[in-house]
Scaffold this motif. Sequence first.
Motif, short mmCIF file in Angstrom:
data_model
loop_
_atom_site.label_atom_id
_atom_site.label_comp_id
_atom_site.label_asym_id
_atom_site.label_seq_id
_atom_site.Cartn_x
_atom_site.Cartn_y
_atom_site.Cartn_z
N ASP A 180 2.37 19.03 2.38
CA ASP A 180 1.85 18.36 1.18
C ASP A 180 1.73 16.84 1.33
N LEU A 181 2.41 16.23 2.31
CA LEU A 181 2.44 14.77 2.37
C LEU A 181 1.06 14.14 2.53
N PRO A 182 0.18 14.62 3.43
CA PRO A 182 -1.14 13.98 3.52
C PRO A 182 -1.88 13.96 2.19
N ASN A 183 -1.84 15.05 1.44
CA ASN A 183 -2.50 15.06 0.13
C ASN A 183 -1.82 14.12 -0.85
N ASP A 184 -0.48 14.01 -0.76
CA ASP A 184 0.25 13.10 -1.65
C ASP A 184 -0.15 11.64 -1.41
N LEU A 185 -0.56 11.33 -0.19
CA LEU A 185 -0.92 9.95 0.16
C LEU A 185 -2.31 9.56 -0.35
N LEU A 186 -3.13 10.53 -0.73
CA LEU A 186 -4.53 10.26 -1.02
C LEU A 186 -4.71 9.21 -2.10
N ASN A 187 -4.04 9.37 -3.23
CA ASN A 187 -4.25 8.46 -4.35
C ASN A 187 -3.76 7.05 -4.02
N VAL A 188 -2.63 6.96 -3.32
CA VAL A 188 -2.10 5.65 -2.94
C VAL A 188 -3.07 4.95 -2.00
N PHE A 189 -3.60 5.68 -1.01
CA PHE A 189 -4.57 5.09 -0.10
C PHE A 189 -5.84 4.65 -0.83
N GLU A 190 -6.24 5.41 -1.84
CA GLU A 190 -7.48 5.11 -2.55
C GLU A 190 -7.33 3.93 -3.50
N GLU A 191 -6.21 3.89 -4.22
CA GLU A 191 -6.04 2.89 -5.27
C GLU A 191 -5.29 1.65 -4.81
N GLY A 192 -4.45 1.77 -3.78
CA GLY A 192 -3.68 0.61 -3.32
C GLY A 192 -2.62 0.17 -4.30
N GLU A 193 -2.10 1.08 -5.10
CA GLU A 193 -1.09 0.74 -6.09
C GLU A 193 -0.26 1.97 -6.42
N PHE A 194 0.93 1.72 -6.99
CA PHE A 194 1.78 2.83 -7.41
C PHE A 194 2.75 2.30 -8.48
N GLU A 195 3.27 3.22 -9.27
CA GLU A 195 4.18 2.88 -10.36
C GLU A 195 5.63 3.12 -9.93
N ILE A 196 6.50 2.22 -10.37
CA ILE A 196 7.95 2.44 -10.28
C ILE A 196 8.42 2.73 -11.70
N PRO A 197 8.58 4.00 -12.07
CA PRO A 197 8.90 4.33 -13.47
C PRO A 197 10.15 3.63 -13.99
N GLU A 198 11.14 3.44 -13.14
CA GLU A 198 12.37 2.78 -13.59
C GLU A 198 12.09 1.35 -14.07
N LEU A 199 11.14 0.65 -13.43
CA LEU A 199 10.77 -0.69 -13.88
C LEU A 199 9.82 -0.64 -15.07
N SER A 200 8.95 0.35 -15.11
CA SER A 200 8.05 0.48 -16.26
C SER A 200 8.83 0.69 -17.54
N ARG A 201 9.88 1.51 -17.48
CA ARG A 201 10.71 1.72 -18.68
C ARG A 201 11.41 0.43 -19.08
N LEU A 202 11.85 -0.35 -18.09
CA LEU A 202 12.49 -1.62 -18.39
C LEU A 202 11.53 -2.57 -19.08
#
Length: 338
Positions: A180-202
């Motif tokens: 599953d890892l290659p497919n999991d990487l797709l969105n990160v490679f495409e968008e160049g961003e990701f969320e850290i939910p622990e900081l978003s809640r803060l």
Amino acid sequence: MSKRSEPKPWWVYRGSRQQHDDIATRLPPAPPWRKSRGPALVRPLTLDNGPSPNFEASDEVIELVNTALYLRRPLLVTGKPGSGKSSLAEAVAWELKLGRPLRWPINTRSTLQEGLYRYDAIGRLQEASLQEKRKQADGSVAADPDIRQFLQLGPLGTALAPSKYPRVLLIDEIDKSDIDLPNDLLNVFEEGEFEIPELSRLFRTGTDDELQVRTIDGELAPTDKGWVRCHAFPLVIMTSNGEREFPPAFLRRCLQLELKDPGPEQLQEIIRLHLGDEAVARSGPYIDTFLARRGKDTLATDQLLNAIYLVSRVPGAQHDMESLLNVIFKSLGSLGTP
């Protein structure tokens, strides 16, 4: 590996083993479909005073690296063990003064979360418990531990941290990953961003503090409401030994490079880079033996280097080379077989 010609005008990475600042002056903005939203934090290009990595790049390698830089696309590099796949990342980072390459070695347990960031929830609970005990002991006010002390970006997360210039990230042996890892990487490679939910809640609690997170190399990277957003897409070099196939959607987002086995001239140059001209002068018979055996078995270039090192640097070893070659040039395809 084909012979290399003179550098072409459009090359930013030239494979010259000479450091320069061309990436700061010649790399154009990203294509419209690869725009990123992170701030362009200015960090100086890093002059590495160490020796140049011993990697001999062919025209094909150089053109694919430059294409990946211009298009902001990952580069999937396949080839036999010992063909120099990992050394390519070091060579590009060194020449373009992009700092030491970030490394993410992959195994069957590797996950996208591991590559992006690590949250030490247990450590935070332990710190909260210690603060509560101090409060009971001396009557002090116990504050919740700052969650940011227990967050750290992983190698992929650090590569995506905002910066004016791209980082080089080596994702090593991705073919060993869970399916599953290659497919999991797709969105990160495409968008160049990701969320850290622990900081978003803060952030959603109304804090006015600047939300920063530690990178894997000890710096602080800003986040945007709990999101890590790159400015310069990293140069991602993924290596594969060709042990599995990847999903078409994953391959569509990558540029693909196959490192061919080096021929006699390239082997001589590799020996010269590692061991010097004197070793090259003594290497002819061993190169011939290596090539003859490589035609039948799976051998890696570093096996030849081991043999040349013994014959050129260890007094007396040349008298036992016939038996030593049978050990050193053992087929990698036969390792572990009965």
